[in-house]
Design a protein around this motif. Structure first.
Motif, PDB file in Angstrom:
ATOM      1  N   TYR A 225      50.085  44.726  60.655  1.00 39.17           N
ATOM      2  CA  TYR A 225      49.031  45.492  59.989  1.00 39.17           C
ATOM      3  C   TYR A 225      47.635  45.087  60.453  1.00 39.17           C
ATOM      4  CZ  TYR A 225      46.170  47.519  56.306  1.00 39.17           C
ATOM      5  OH  TYR A 225      45.201  48.218  55.618  1.00 39.17           O
ATOM      6  N   TYR A 226      47.316  43.798  60.440  1.00 40.34           N
ATOM      7  CA  TYR A 226      45.954  43.369  60.775  1.00 40.34           C
ATOM      8  C   TYR A 226      45.640  43.534  62.261  1.00 40.34           C
ATOM      9  CZ  TYR A 226      45.104  41.619  56.088  1.00 40.34           C
ATOM     10  OH  TYR A 226      44.899  41.535  54.739  1.00 40.34           O
ATOM     11  N   LYS A 229      44.945  47.206  62.620  1.00 42.45           N
ATOM     12  CA  LYS A 229      43.688  47.504  61.938  1.00 42.45           C
ATOM     13  C   LYS A 229      42.495  47.324  62.869  1.00 42.45           C
ATOM     14  CE  LYS A 229      41.828  48.429  57.814  1.00 42.45           C
ATOM     15  NZ  LYS A 229      42.149  49.655  57.055  1.00 42.45           N
ATOM     16  N   LYS A 230      42.618  46.430  63.853  1.00 45.91           N
ATOM     17  CA  LYS A 230      41.519  46.149  64.780  1.00 45.91           C
ATOM     18  C   LYS A 230      41.423  47.156  65.923  1.00 45.91           C
ATOM     19  CE  LYS A 230      41.701  41.147  63.929  1.00 45.91           C
ATOM     20  NZ  LYS A 230      41.974  39.820  64.543  1.00 45.91           N
ATOM     21  N   SER A 237      46.494  51.740  61.785  1.00 44.78           N
ATOM     22  CA  SER A 237      47.345  50.818  61.024  1.00 44.78           C
ATOM     23  C   SER A 237      48.430  51.553  60.240  1.00 44.78           C
ATOM     24  CB  SER A 237      46.498  49.980  60.069  1.00 44.78           C
ATOM     25  OG  SER A 237      45.797  50.806  59.163  1.00 44.78           O
TER      26      SER A 237
END
Length: 548
Positions: A225-226, A229-230, A237
């Protein structure tokens, strides 16, 4: 495309693309109506044979000179971190060479390689995701093994081949894919090396490329996820599926951050699951306490109500020729009994409400664990990989609804669920009525049903539910022993009932509930009499017509 820090389920190097399973064609249309595939042309470069990316991004340019001041250039760039590969496409001086108002077509064929132990579940997860420029996330379902195709006639931002824990995709930084065609199928169900066949066709206007709007990027990396997200793309995401709205809010803003926080301090993922369970249960303890206390109170209330309701029904049957009281009459008498002991008629609902408030978190966990790449190939106790079912007990054949294995964590989870059901039945009164027996059977059947449902789910999920059940059993014991005094509740109800009887005897007045109850009974009696009279009149009229 090799991912260095990851291995396949059988510990081999993990290639998302290896030159044989995936191919990308890029075709353009010339002014004389010829189709040219750039993959068939020779591009030259001045770059070194090997380029190492360390502290800053590196770029490599490939150029095809067609004439002086006329060329096609493809530029690939790689950052020092992350999993994106930048791709810029330039058409310089080709305004009259390319057909006007034509499209540049990306045609990407991908035999999605088998990367995980559970091939069947991996095939169900393998799908195509895409995001429309207007802001809608959509997908081509992974549950379908048959050939399926979808045509999109509006602008898109990105599209991906989405597997259980890894994603490959193409992003238009200017959101200018103007149409697309997607297709998937399981061509060979017996294949042990390929999860699913997929095709992505994306079109972008040649005028956009000529105008300098040919900026794209590829993503080759994990579904974490993270990390996603970037990525510089809206809602990228969402390639990690965390459920529908409300559920995914809890997953994104509670479960995922809490899990990441624990990762910073603990290296063993089984211990992380235990700590996560303890934290979630501690957060929910006020709701659990209220629910359990309300159920314990209802046990005492039902001990008072049930014999009185049975006596009321028996009296009604004697007075009305064996006829059962209707729902309205029964409900009003029950409300009168609640009033006599000073309790709200909604006491039972108050006990269920705290449990309902916990449901979004329960479902958030159900969505998070099957999607958590963090658990991939992480061992704990007898489970060699918390991201798939523990397969210590396996068979050489398949059983209906069960498969060829028994997950020990799932079995223990189901046994603990039955233990919770038994404890709950002891601590709460069993509801009366004709369906009481069936309800009790269903309470014991649910853990068995969940055993079959979750047997092939990740062992990390079953282990989490097991820990939750053990904590619940402990909480029930502590609450019953130290926080709930059933004898005190029963004495309070008895005292209130005695006071109410004394007041009724002193005033010799009927309560508003009694008045309404009698009025309702009288109205019901009159309505029944009117229906009988109408029925008799209709029967007599019919007999008279026959005589004539």
């Amino acid at each position: 495309m090799l991912l260095k820090n990851y291995k396949t389920y059988d510990k081999k190097p993990l290639y998302l693309m290896d030159g044989t399973n995936s191919k990308i064609d890029l075709t353009v249309e010339t002014s004389d109506n010829k189709q040219i595939n750039l993959a068939d042309l020779y591009f030259s470069t001045n770059a070194a044979a090997k380029i190492e990316v360390k502290n800053k991004a590196q770029s490599v340019s490939f150029k095809l000179e067609l004439a002086p001041n006329q060329y096609i250039e493809q530029i690939y760039s790689l950052k020092a971190d992350g999993f994106e590969l930048g791709y810029d496409l330039k058409f310089v001086g080709l305004e009259n060479t390319l057909r006007r108002q034509s499209d540049v077509a990306f045609h990407w064929v991908n035999e999605m390689k088998r990367l995980e132990f559970d091939l069947e579940q991996s095939r169900q997860k393998a799908k195509i995701n895409y995001y429309l420029s207007k802001g809608d996330f959509e997908e081509l379902s992974g549950l379908t093994a048959e050939y399926q195709q979808k045509r999109i006639k509006e602008t898109l931002h990105w599209a991906t081949f989405n597997q259980k824990f890894f994603t490959t995709g193409l992003i238009a930084k200017n959101k200018n894919f103007n149409a697309a065609v997607f297709a998937t199928e399981v061509k060979d169900p017996k294949s042990k090396t390929v999860e699913k066949h997929g095709e992505i066709d994306l079109l972008v206007g040649s005028n956009d490329i000529i105008a300098g709007k040919g900026q794209f990027s590829f993503y080759f990396g994990p579904n974490q996820y993270y990390i996603l997200k970037k990525v510089e793309a809206e809602s990228f995401s969402d390639n990690v599926y965390l459920g529908y709205p409300v559920v995914n809010w809890f997953a994104k803003y509670l479960v995922v951050p809490l899990f990441a926080f624990l990762e910073g301090f603990v290296s063993n993922y089984g211990v992380i699951i235990i700590l996560l369970s303890l934290i979630i249960k501690s957060m929910l303890f006020p709701l659990t306490y209220r629910s359990y206390k309300s159920m314990a109170k209802m046990k005492v209330i039902n001990k008072y109500l049930q014999p009185r309701m049975d006596a009321f029904k028996e009296k009604h049957r004697k007075e009305n020729g064996g006829k059962e009281p209707d729902m309205q009459t029964t409900s009003m008498h029950q409300q009168e009994l609640y009033k006599k002991i000073g309790q709200s008629p909604f006491a039972a609902v108050q006990g269920c409400l705290p449990m309902l408030l916990q449901m979004p978190i329960l479902f958030a966990m159900f969505m998070f664990f099957p999607s958590a790449i963090e658990l991939r190939q992480q061992p704990f106790l007898w489970a060699s990989d918390l991201s798939v079912y523990d397969h210590v007990i396996t068979f050489s054949f398949n059983l209906p609804f069960l498969g060829n294995h028994i997950s020990i964590f799932t079995l223990l989870m189901s046994i603990s669920s039955i233990g919770i059901t038994m404890t709950s039945n002891q601590n709460t009164a069993t509801a009366g009525g004709p369906n009481a027996g069936m309800m009790k059977v269903m309470m014991y059947m649910m853990p068995i049903i969940f055993f079959f449902v979750l047997n092939s789910y990740p062992s990390g999920l079953s282990f989490y539910y097991l820990i939750q059940n053990l904590i619940t059993l402990g909480q029930q014991h502590l609450i019953k022993r130290y926080f709930v005094d059933e004898e005190k509740i029963e004495a309070k109800i008895s005292k209130f009932e005695a006071e109410q009887k004394y007041k009724d005897k002193a005033t010799k007045k009927k309560s508003p509930f009694q008045v309404r109850l009698q009025e309702a009974q009288e109205k019901a009696r009159q309505a029944q009499q009117e229906r009988a009279e109408k029925k008799n009149a209709a029967r007599n009229a019919k007999m008279n017509d026959k005589k004539k």
